[in-house]
Design an enzyme around this catalytic site. Structure first.
Site, mmCIF file in Angstrom:
data_model
loop_
_atom_site.group_PDB
_atom_site.id
_atom_site.type_symbol
_atom_site.label_atom_id
_atom_site.label_comp_id
_atom_site.label_asym_id
_atom_site.label_seq_id
_atom_site.Cartn_x
_atom_site.Cartn_y
_atom_site.Cartn_z
ATOM 1 N N THR B 182 9.106 6.730 36.468
ATOM 2 C CA THR B 182 8.608 7.038 37.815
ATOM 3 C C THR B 182 7.763 5.872 38.326
ATOM 4 O OG1 THR B 182 6.639 8.138 36.946
ATOM 5 C CG2 THR B 182 8.575 9.518 37.315
ATOM 6 N N GLU B 325 12.736 11.915 39.267
ATOM 7 C CA GLU B 325 13.175 13.083 38.497
ATOM 8 C C GLU B 325 14.361 13.798 39.144
ATOM 9 O OE1 GLU B 325 10.160 12.307 39.503
ATOM 10 O OE2 GLU B 325 8.594 12.836 38.062
HETATM 11 N N1 LIG Z 1 10.678 11.547 52.440
HETATM 12 C C1 LIG Z 1 9.543 11.712 51.753
HETATM 13 N N2 LIG Z 1 8.439 12.204 52.373
HETATM 14 C C2 LIG Z 1 7.280 12.379 51.699
HETATM 15 N N3 LIG Z 1 7.121 12.077 50.415
HETATM 16 C C3 LIG Z 1 8.165 11.585 49.739
HETATM 17 C C4 LIG Z 1 9.414 11.376 50.367
HETATM 18 N N4 LIG Z 1 10.262 10.902 49.436
HETATM 19 C C5 LIG Z 1 9.569 10.804 48.292
HETATM 20 N N5 LIG Z 1 8.298 11.195 48.449
HETATM 21 C C6 LIG Z 1 7.233 11.227 47.439
HETATM 22 O O1 LIG Z 1 7.614 10.394 46.356
HETATM 23 C C7 LIG Z 1 7.594 11.133 45.139
HETATM 24 C C8 LIG Z 1 8.612 10.614 44.181
HETATM 25 O O2 LIG Z 1 8.413 9.235 44.001
HETATM 26 P P1 LIG Z 1 8.767 8.455 42.673
HETATM 27 O O3 LIG Z 1 9.731 9.190 41.849
HETATM 28 O O4 LIG Z 1 9.122 7.085 43.129
HETATM 29 O O5 LIG Z 1 7.442 8.365 41.830
HETATM 30 P P2 LIG Z 1 5.969 8.724 42.242
HETATM 31 O O6 LIG Z 1 5.841 10.218 42.324
HETATM 32 O O7 LIG Z 1 5.621 7.937 43.471
HETATM 33 O O8 LIG Z 1 5.174 8.172 41.006
HETATM 34 P P3 LIG Z 1 4.551 8.999 39.753
HETATM 35 O O9 LIG Z 1 5.377 10.243 39.590
HETATM 36 O O10 LIG Z 1 4.729 8.088 38.623
HETATM 37 O O11 LIG Z 1 3.168 9.252 40.144
HETATM 38 C C9 LIG Z 1 7.809 12.562 45.561
HETATM 39 O O12 LIG Z 1 7.324 13.475 44.605
HETATM 40 C C10 LIG Z 1 7.050 12.627 46.893
HETATM 41 O O13 LIG Z 1 5.699 12.854 46.676
HETATM 42 MG MG LIG Z 2 6.043 11.634 40.822
#
Ligand SMILES: Nc1ncnc2c1ncn2[C@@H]1O[C@H](COP(=O)(O)OP(=O)(O)OP(=O)(O)O)[C@@H](O)[C@H]1O
Ligand SMILES: [Mg+2]
Ligand SMILES: Nc1ncnc2c1ncn2[C@@H]1O[C@H](COP(=O)(O)OP(=O)(O)OP(=O)(O)O)[C@@H](O)[C@H]1O
Ligand SMILES: [Mg+2]
Lengths: 538, 538
Positions: B182, B325
Site C-alpha cells: 500500500t 487491497e
Molecule cells: N476517488 C477517491 N476518493 C477519495 N479517496 C480515495 C479515492 N481513491 C482512493 N482513495 C483513498 O486511497 C486509499 C487507497 O490508497 P492506497 O491503496 O494507494 O494506499 P493508502 O491507503 O493511501 O496507504 P496506506 O494504506 O498504506 O495508508 C483509499 O482507502 C481511500 O482512502
Molecule cells: Mg490504505
C-alpha cells in the site's frame, strides 16, 4: 484474494441494487412493463415458488416460452436457488421436445398460455414432469385454451402472489446454472450445461467493447429467442450492465419488431439474419436514430444485408459467431481501428468476416482430424477450434459418445475457417455443408453471399448434389424477390466473373422459400433431402 | 465447461496474436517505441532470462523502475513463468524500500539506470538479493552512474539478447501473479498478493464501460506509477483490449506529460489528482481532441479540478475509487444515464462522488465495528466494506495480525462513506482523517473540496487538531495561488454559507505546499505532526 464465487446471484443483485428504475418491457397482445425493482421482487418470490413446488435442490426447470419478462424471472430464479434452467425450443418437432425434456429430466415446465396448444399434446409423453406452470400472456377477453383439470397445473401469478421472496445464494461457481440444446441444424439437438462461472464470464465478456459493448445507457431487445443459446447472453448481460430490456413476447413479425424498435427506443437489438432480412423491406423512410448496434449471427450475415442496413439506417450489422457450445458468443466482427480509414466497401468485407475472439476466447484452425495448427494467412482453411472459460468440454449425456474436445483441450466446432494475420476469423462453411468437388472444397457460404448480393435474389442456399465425375457439385437454390424474372443462366453469368471457374454452381433451382430450422437458419439438411435425387450431367 | 484458467498468459497471448502492430511507447530523454509484436518477443526472452538467472519457480521478481516498456515486459514475463512480480515504490524512504524488498524476499531486482543513485545505497541491506539487472534508460552520451563491479549485476539488454524465448504456461489461476504494498499514507505499507485470477478479472472489469471502458481504439497513458497498485490495472487491461500504450518514463513533469498527450495522441490517461492539478495551468489554449477519458483517483478528485478540465478541454475527469487491497479499481463515477439531462453543475456534483461498483464488486456501509448494514439514503455514513473476486482477504505476512476481513467475508476499507439509493458511493473521509468534534464527525474531504473551489486556493488539506472542549476541531491548511492575497478570515467567510456552522474550521494556516506521500497524495500524517502542538482557544 477473497474466495468470491462468480455466480448469477451477483448479476441479479446488481440489477436489483443499482438499477431498480430500469425497465423490462414485454410486447405482444398483452404488453407489460416492470421496473427491475419489481422484477427483482418477483424473481425472489419465484425462488420461493420453486421451493414450494418441491423442485429438487439441483432440479431442472424447463421453460416453453417466448421472450418475456417472466422468462427473465425464470432465468435467475432457477439458477440462483441452485436449480438448472432448461429452455425448451418451442419450434422443434414434438418428438424432439419430448426427447429433450425427458433427456434433461425436467421436473417442472413453465409454459406460456399462448403456447399451450403446442405443449398439451406432449404431456402424456413427459412422465417425469411433476408440475406445469402456466404463464398467461394473453390479453383480457382473448380466447384461452382451457387449462386441464389436473393437480399438476398451476397459474404463475397465483403461485407468485402466495410466495415469499427468498435470499439467493450459490455455493460453488462451477455448479450448473442452465442448459440448452443445440439448434438441430445438422441432426438431433445435443445438450450443453453452463456453469454459473461460465455464464458470469460470458456476460462480462459480452459487456466489453470487443464483445457486444452494451452498458447502462442501452435499451436491449433480444429478438433471438431465450431458448436459442441463452438469447446470446443478452438476458444475463443486460441486467449485469444495468441496461433496460425489451422482449417481443409472442409477436415475432417484422412489423411487431419494427414497432418495438421505434416505440421502445431500442438501442441494441440482436437476431439471426432471417429476422433482419424480414425487417429490411419495412425500413424505407424509417428512421431509428436510437438504434446503435445490431448484433447478428447464428449463420453467416450476408454482406448485402449488412450493407442494406447501413444504407437505410446508417448503421451496419455487427456480425458475431458462436455456438450453443460456446455460450454462445465467441467472436465479434468490429472493424479494427487500423482499418477504419478504408473505403466503405472494404470495411463491409471486413464486417462480413466472423471477426476476433472476445477476451478469454482463443482460436486456431487445424488440419481436419489433427491438432496441427495451420497458418493465419487468411488462405489456409481448416477446422476451427476454440478454448476459453465459456466453451463446453462435452455434451450432456450424449446418446452416442461424442469427442467434442481434442486431446489437448480445444473444442472442435465442426466449422471450417481461415484466420487472417490479426486473428480475425473468416468462416468458410460448416464441415457438413462444404461442397466436396473432386477432392477440393467449395464454400457454400461464400457462394450464398455472392448470390444474395444480386438485386433480384431474396434468399439463396447452396448445397452439394451428387455428381458422377466430381463426387459433388454445387447446386444454387434461389428464392427470387417478388416480381423478379431473372433466369438461372443470368444468375450464373452474374456469378462467373466473381468466382473461380470450378466454383460455379452446375445449376440453379428456383424455390419458393429456403426451409428454415427451429431458430430461423437455412436448413440445408432439408434442402439436401429435397434434392437428394437431383440429376447432374457429367 | 472447459477447465480454462484465468491467467495472465492469455492476456499476453491476445496482445501478441491479435495486436502485433499496436505500440508501446516510452518517453523521457531516451524515448523508445516497440510494437506489441516486438514487445511480446522480448517478453518471452525475458522469461528465458529469469530461468537463466535461476530465479525460483515462484520467486519474487522486484522492480525499481519508472513506467516503461521494459517494466511492461516484466509485468508479464514474471507471472507468466510462474514467478511473482513485485513492484517497489521508488519514492519511499530508503528504510521502507529495504523493509519491503526483504519482507517480500525479492531474489532479483530490475532497476532503471536513472534510479541507480537511489538504489545502490540500499544494496548492503538487501542480503536476499541474488541479482540486480540494470535497465539503461539514459540517452547516449548522458552521465551514467557506474555499475558496481559485482557479479550480481547484469545489463538488461545483454541478458535479453542472449536469451531464448520461452512458452508461457500457468497451471493454476489461483497462483500468485504479483504483489504490491500500500502507499503508506496512514502508516507503514502493507503487502497485498494478487492472483492470476484476480488480475484477469480486474482487467476485464476495467474494460467494461462501467469500469474504465477502454478498447482497441485507445492509446492509453498510465501516469499513475506501475508501482502504485499495478498502474490501476491499465498495464494489464490495455494489452487485453489491444490498446496501444504510452509510458512517461522518467519524465513525470507536467510539461512532459502534456507533450506526450499531444504528440502521442493519447486517448485515455490516468493519474492521481496531483498530476492533473499540475497539468491544469498548462492547458490554456491547448486542445487535446483525442483525449476522451481521464480516470483519476487515489484521493478525492476536487470538483473544481474536474470542472476546470471540462471547461478547458471539454472533458471532465472520471473519478474512480479503489485501494491497493482492491486491485485497485472498485468503483467508477460515470454520470448515470438517468441523470444526463441534469444541469452541468449537478452532473459535476455526481462526478465528485466515487460512483458505482464495477461488475463483480459489491459494496455496503456498516456501523463501524459491526457488520450491520446502514441504509442507502446518502445520509447515513459508515465504514465502507467491499467484496468481490479482486478484493484482498488478508495482507501478506503482516508484522502484527490485522483483521482485514469481517466474519462474514467483507473487506474493511477504513474509508467512511454514504451510498445513495442507486448504489453510488460518496466517500466522506478516511476513518483516520475524520475530524471528531464533540462526538460528531466532520468530513475533511468535503471541506477540502469547498476550499479548493475558491479561486485563490491552490491546495487545501484539513486536519483535526486538539481542542480543550470539543476534543478535535478542523484546521484548514491552505496553499494560495501565486500572487493571491486572500486572508484566513475571508476564506472562512467564503466557507460559512456552504457548511453547517459547527463544520467551519477554527482556523486557517497558510502553508507553502501540502506535504505529499510517495504517490502524490496529501500526507495528513505529516501535517498532523507539523501541527501537533497547534493551540486552539476554547
Ligand atoms: N476517488 C477517491 N476518493 C477519495 N479517496 C480515495 C479515492 N481513491 C482512493 N482513495 C483513498 O486511497 C486509499 C487507497 O490508497 P492506497 O491503496 O494507494 O494506499 P493508502 O491507503 O493511501 O496507504 P496506506 O494504506 O498504506 O495508508 C483509499 O482507502 C481511500 O482512502
Ligand atoms: Mg490504505
Ligand atoms: N456469424 C456466423 N457466420 C456463420 N455461421 C455461423 C455464425 N454464427 C453461428 N454460425 C453457425 O451456427 C453454428 C452454431 O449454431 P447452434 O449452436 O445454434 O446450433 P447448430 O449448429 O445450428 O445446430 P446443431 O449443432 O444442432 O446442428 C455454428 O457452428 C456455425 O456453423
Ligand atoms: Mg452445431
Amino acid at each position: 484474494m477473497q474466495n468470491f464465487q462468480l455466480s448469477l446471484d451477483s448479476i441479479f443483485l446488481r440489477a436489483e441494487q443499482f438499477y431498480p428504475d430500469k425497465t423490462v418491457y414485454t410486447g405482444g397482445p398483452a404488453p407489460a412493463k416492470l421496473t427491475y425493482g419489481e422484477w427483482a421482487d418477483r424473481t425472489r418470490r419465484l425462488g420461493g415458488v420453486l421451493d414450494t413446488l418441491g423442485i429438487s435442490a439441483d432440479g431442472r426447470v424447463g421453460t416453453f416460452a417466448w421472450n418475456s419478462g417472466r422468462h427473465l424471472e425464470l432465468y435467475f430464479a432457477a439458477p440462483c436457488t441452485g436449480r438448472v434452467l432448461h429452455t425448451l425450443n418451442i419450434r422443434l418437432f414434438p418428438d424432439q421436445v419430448v426427447y429433450i425434456a425427458n433427456h434433461a429430466e425436467d421436473e417442472v415446465v413453465f409454459v406460456d398460455r399462448s403456447l399451450l396448444g403446442l405443449f398439451l399434446p406432449l404431456l402424456d409423453r413427459l412422465p417425469l414432469l411433476r408440475h406445469i406452470v402456466v404463464m398467461d400472456d394473453l390479453p383480457a377477453g382473448a380466447d384461452r385454451l382451457e387449462v386441464p383439470d389436473d393437480p399438476r397445473f398451476h397459474d404463475y401469478e397465483v403461485l407468485l402472489a402466495a410466495a415469499e421472496p427468498v435470499e439467493f445464494h450459490v455455493e460453488d461457481e462451477n455448479q450448473a446454472a442452465a442448459m440448452c440444446y443445440t439448434s438441430g441444424t445438422t441432426g438431433n439437438p445435443k445438450g450443453v450445461v453452463y456453469s454459473h462461472r461460465s455464464t458470469w464470464l460470458h456476460s462480462i465478456g459480452v459487456l466489453t467493447n470487443a464483445g457486444i459493448g452494451l452498458d447502462e445507457t442501452d435499451t436491449v431487445m433480444p429478438v433471438v429467442p431465450m431458448f436459442h443459446a441463452n438469447a446470446w447472453g443478452l438476458a444475463h448481460a443486460a441486467p449485469m450492465a444495468g441496461a433496460s430490456l425489451v422482449f417481443p413476447g409472442p409477436d415475432m413479425t417484422p412489423q411487431g419488431i419494427l414497432k418495438l424498435l421505434q416505440e421502445q427506443e431500442v438501442t441494441l437489438s440482436a437476431g439471426v439474419p432471417t429476422i433482419w432480412q424480414g425487417v429490411l423491406p419495412l425500413l424505407d423512410g424509417v428512421e431509428l436514430p436510437k438504434l446503435r448496434r445490431i448484433p447478428c449471427g447464428g449463420s453467416a450475415v450476408p454482406l448485402a444485408l449488412s450493407e442494406a442496413f447501413r444504407e437505410k439506417l446508417g448503421r451496419p450489422i455487427l456480425q458475431a459467431w458462436g455456438m450453443t457450445e460456446t455460450s454462445p458468443v465467441a467472436t465479434a466482427s468490429h472493424v479494427p481501428a487500423r482499418n477504419r480509414d478504408l473505403a466503405e466497401d472494404e470495411q463491409a468485407h471486413l464486417r462480413s468476416r466472423q471477426g476476433l475472439p472476445l477476451p478469454g476466447v482463443q482460436v486456431r484452425i487445424v488440419e481436419p482430424g489433427s491438432i496441427t495448427p495451420l497458418p493465419w494467412d487468411d488462405e489456409a482453411t481448416g477446422e476451427l477450434q476454440v478454448c476459453g472459460p465459456w466453451i463446453a468440454a462435452e455434451y450432456y449425456q450424449p446418446d452416442e459418445p461424442v469427442q467434442l474436445t481434442t486431446e489437448d483441450g480445444w473444442m472442435k466446432t465442426g466449422d471450417v475457417a481461415a484466420i487472417d494475420r490479426f486473428g480475425s476469423v473468416r468462416l468458410v462453411d460448416r464441415t457438413k455443408d462444404l461442397v466436396k468437388s473432386g477432392g477440393e472444397w467449395i464454400s457454400s457460404v461464400e457462394l450464398e453471399n455472392l448470390l444474395m448480393a444480386h438485386p433480384d435474389v431474396k434468399e439463396a442456399a447452396v448445397i452439394g448434389v451428387r455428381h458422377p465425375k466430381w463426387d459433388e457439385r454445387p447446386l444454387a437454390c434461389v428464392v427470387l424477390q417478388e416480381g423478379a424474372t431473372v433466369t438461372g443462366d443470368e444468375i450464373l453469368e452474374y456469378l462467373r466473373p466473381q468466382v473461380a471457374k470450378w466454383w460455379l454452381p452446375d445449376a440453379v433451382e428456383f424455390i419458393d422459400e429456403v426451409p428454415k430450422t427451429s431458430v430461423g437458419k437455412f436448413s440445408k439438411k432439408d434442402l439436401r433431402t429435397r434434392f437428394a435425387d437431383y440429376h447432374l450431367e457429367e
